[in-house]
Design an enzyme around this catalytic site. Sequence first.
Site, PDB file in Angstrom:
ATOM      1  N   GLY A   1      13.724  -9.688  -8.467  1.00 37.90           N
ATOM      2  CA  GLY A   1      13.292  -9.762  -9.860  1.00 37.90           C
ATOM      3  C   GLY A   1      14.108 -10.790 -10.624  1.00 37.90           C
ATOM      4  O   GLY A   1      15.142 -11.250 -10.149  1.00 37.90           O
TER       5      GLY A   1
ATOM      6  N   PHE B   1       7.460  -8.814 -10.085  1.00 34.61           N
ATOM      7  CA  PHE B   1       6.083  -9.254 -10.364  1.00 34.61           C
ATOM      8  C   PHE B   1       5.267  -8.125 -11.012  1.00 34.61           C
ATOM      9  O   PHE B   1       4.874  -8.204 -12.186  1.00 34.61           O
ATOM     10  CB  PHE B   1       5.467  -9.731  -9.041  1.00 34.61           C
ATOM     11  CG  PHE B   1       3.978  -9.851  -9.030  1.00 34.61           C
ATOM     12  CD1 PHE B   1       3.298 -10.526 -10.048  1.00 34.61           C
ATOM     13  CD2 PHE B   1       3.230  -9.303  -7.977  1.00 34.61           C
ATOM     14  CE1 PHE B   1       1.915 -10.642 -10.022  1.00 34.61           C
ATOM     15  CE2 PHE B   1       1.860  -9.413  -7.947  1.00 34.61           C
ATOM     16  CZ  PHE B   1       1.193 -10.077  -8.974  1.00 34.61           C
TER      17      PHE B   1
ATOM     18  N   LYS C   1       7.396   3.357   2.691  1.00 30.50           N
ATOM     19  CA  LYS C   1       6.674   3.649   1.447  1.00 30.50           C
ATOM     20  C   LYS C   1       5.967   5.006   1.547  1.00 30.50           C
ATOM     21  O   LYS C   1       5.969   5.793   0.611  1.00 30.50           O
ATOM     22  CB  LYS C   1       5.663   2.539   1.133  1.00 30.50           C
ATOM     23  CG  LYS C   1       6.253   1.191   0.824  1.00 30.50           C
ATOM     24  CD  LYS C   1       7.039   1.138  -0.471  1.00 30.50           C
ATOM     25  CE  LYS C   1       6.173   1.225  -1.696  1.00 30.50           C
ATOM     26  NZ  LYS C   1       6.988   1.080  -2.942  1.00 30.50           N
TER      27      LYS C   1
ATOM     28  N   TYR D   1       7.948  -1.186   6.665  1.00 29.34           N
ATOM     29  CA  TYR D   1       7.672  -1.149   5.217  1.00 29.34           C
ATOM     30  C   TYR D   1       6.627  -0.074   4.896  1.00 29.34           C
ATOM     31  O   TYR D   1       6.831   0.756   4.004  1.00 29.34           O
ATOM     32  CB  TYR D   1       7.193  -2.532   4.743  1.00 29.34           C
ATOM     33  CG  TYR D   1       6.526  -2.520   3.381  1.00 29.34           C
ATOM     34  CD1 TYR D   1       7.288  -2.363   2.224  1.00 29.34           C
ATOM     35  CD2 TYR D   1       5.147  -2.663   3.254  1.00 29.34           C
ATOM     36  CE1 TYR D   1       6.673  -2.343   0.973  1.00 29.34           C
ATOM     37  CE2 TYR D   1       4.530  -2.648   2.018  1.00 29.34           C
ATOM     38  CZ  TYR D   1       5.299  -2.491   0.879  1.00 29.34           C
ATOM     39  OH  TYR D   1       4.688  -2.461  -0.358  1.00 29.34           O
TER      40      TYR D   1
ATOM     41  N   ARG E   1      -2.112 -14.272  13.170  1.00 28.51           N
ATOM     42  CA  ARG E   1      -0.851 -13.516  13.238  1.00 28.51           C
ATOM     43  C   ARG E   1      -1.050 -12.318  14.145  1.00 28.51           C
ATOM     44  O   ARG E   1      -1.961 -11.518  13.913  1.00 28.51           O
ATOM     45  CB  ARG E   1      -0.497 -12.988  11.852  1.00 28.51           C
ATOM     46  CG  ARG E   1       0.324 -13.936  11.055  1.00 28.51           C
ATOM     47  CD  ARG E   1       1.104 -13.132  10.037  1.00 28.51           C
ATOM     48  NE  ARG E   1       1.601 -14.017   9.010  1.00 28.51           N
ATOM     49  CZ  ARG E   1       1.802 -13.660   7.761  1.00 28.51           C
ATOM     50  NH1 ARG E   1       1.511 -12.457   7.362  1.00 28.51           N
ATOM     51  NH2 ARG E   1       2.275 -14.507   6.897  1.00 28.51           N
TER      52      ARG E   1
ATOM     53  N   ALA F   1      11.324  -1.763  -5.052  1.00 25.42           N
ATOM     54  CA  ALA F   1      11.241  -1.552  -3.606  1.00 25.42           C
ATOM     55  C   ALA F   1      11.663  -2.818  -2.883  1.00 25.42           C
ATOM     56  O   ALA F   1      11.688  -3.905  -3.465  1.00 25.42           O
ATOM     57  CB  ALA F   1       9.809  -1.204  -3.199  1.00 25.42           C
ATOM     58  N   GLN F   2      11.983  -2.664  -1.625  1.00 26.53           N
ATOM     59  CA  GLN F   2      12.039  -3.773  -0.688  1.00 26.53           C
ATOM     60  C   GLN F   2      10.571  -3.937  -0.308  1.00 26.53           C
ATOM     61  O   GLN F   2      10.000  -3.095   0.373  1.00 26.53           O
ATOM     62  CB  GLN F   2      12.917  -3.371   0.496  1.00 26.53           C
ATOM     63  CG  GLN F   2      13.218  -4.438   1.515  1.00 26.53           C
ATOM     64  CD  GLN F   2      12.022  -5.131   2.107  1.00 26.53           C
ATOM     65  OE1 GLN F   2      11.745  -6.301   1.791  1.00 26.53           O
ATOM     66  NE2 GLN F   2      11.266  -4.453   2.940  1.00 26.53           N
TER      67      GLN F   2
ATOM     68  N   ASN G   1      -3.927  -5.244  -2.557  1.00 26.37           N
ATOM     69  CA  ASN G   1      -3.157  -6.494  -2.662  1.00 26.37           C
ATOM     70  C   ASN G   1      -3.197  -6.983  -4.111  1.00 26.37           C
ATOM     71  O   ASN G   1      -4.287  -7.270  -4.616  1.00 26.37           O
ATOM     72  CB  ASN G   1      -3.765  -7.577  -1.765  1.00 26.37           C
ATOM     73  CG  ASN G   1      -3.418  -7.350  -0.323  1.00 26.37           C
ATOM     74  OD1 ASN G   1      -3.573  -6.243   0.191  1.00 26.37           O
ATOM     75  ND2 ASN G   1      -2.931  -8.378   0.336  1.00 26.37           N
TER      76      ASN G   1
END
Length: 309
Positions: free
Chosen positions: A36, A11, A145, A141, A266, A74-75, A170
Amino acid sequence: MRILVTGGAGFVGSHVVDRLLEDGHAVEVLDNLSTGRRERVNAKARLHVCDLRDARLDEVVATTRPDSIVHVAAQAAVSRSVLDPRFDASVNVLGTIGLLEACRHASVRRVVYISTGGAGYGDTDVLPTPEDHPIRPSSPYGASKVSAERYVDCWAGLTGGRALTLRLANVFGPRQDPAGEAGVVAIFTSRLLAGERCLVNGDGEQTRDYVYVLDVADAVARAVVTPDAVGAANIGTGVEKTVNDIYRELAQLTGVTVPAEHGPARPGEQRRSVLDATRAKKLLGWSAATPFGEGLRQTVAWFRKDLRP
Ligand code: NAD
């Protein structure tokens, strides 16, 4: 300039590739096509299908001989990092170390590393959050990073290379995967256009800083031609938007009048997140140029075309 973009089939990476080509650079892409897509890679860029952890990585970097590397791959899924932190670290930490080693062997002088603001800072004391705020990642994550940022800085210190980390807010815009977990704009847009109800977690008053993907590509384009810009810079708008704001604006753009459904909150979700991008302005002359409503319009227009049978 010759530039190698990792993750250029994804993206964010595919927009970065398009922008760098527009600016007249020679661009090559390294991507394992895990999330991707080959068809997203601009035809003017050469694609090397290769994993960051593959032994062939050295050879790809050596033959490309880039002036700069933009490391986007990246993951990128928080939920996957929680389920499988080893896998997350293998891509985000070991993959980055492998890339930095390849840079060292090929004498690459400039690395622009794409990192995360929100997931890196975690729950913050200061909003909008500046770069020198304590780092408190609450997911594997975020931790991987942030850890990769440290390796990038070590590479710069040990080799004399110049590294800039861009900590993104974001990101939203065309080509974002609605099947992904974090892209609320992509998820809502595709559901609204398909006539499906949207689910808001909790009261919907949680906030994030939403930056348009072409503005992110602009920040990267500035970063590669400004080698004196080093350290870390936030890339965000400085404006908080709630999930309810986003639903309201997207419902209006797609002509939907039914309200969203609300589900349980959440557990552990951050309540507020917004970045201070003053340093990006100073270092790169960058600020987010696309008004939020305009970014949403472009996104809806793209999804309308993409979803057409
Ligand atoms: P994405 O999944 O669309 O892109 C990641 C790309 O990396 C994909 O093309 C994928 O195939 C490739 N890739 C993954 N693992 C690889 C490996 N082992 N070897 C080679 N290629 C590999 O995700 P995105 O949203 O475009 O995210 C891009 C970057 O931006 C990531 O570094 C992410 O941490 C960062 N970021 C994204 C956001 C956001 O809102 N999308 C926010 C902050 C930071």
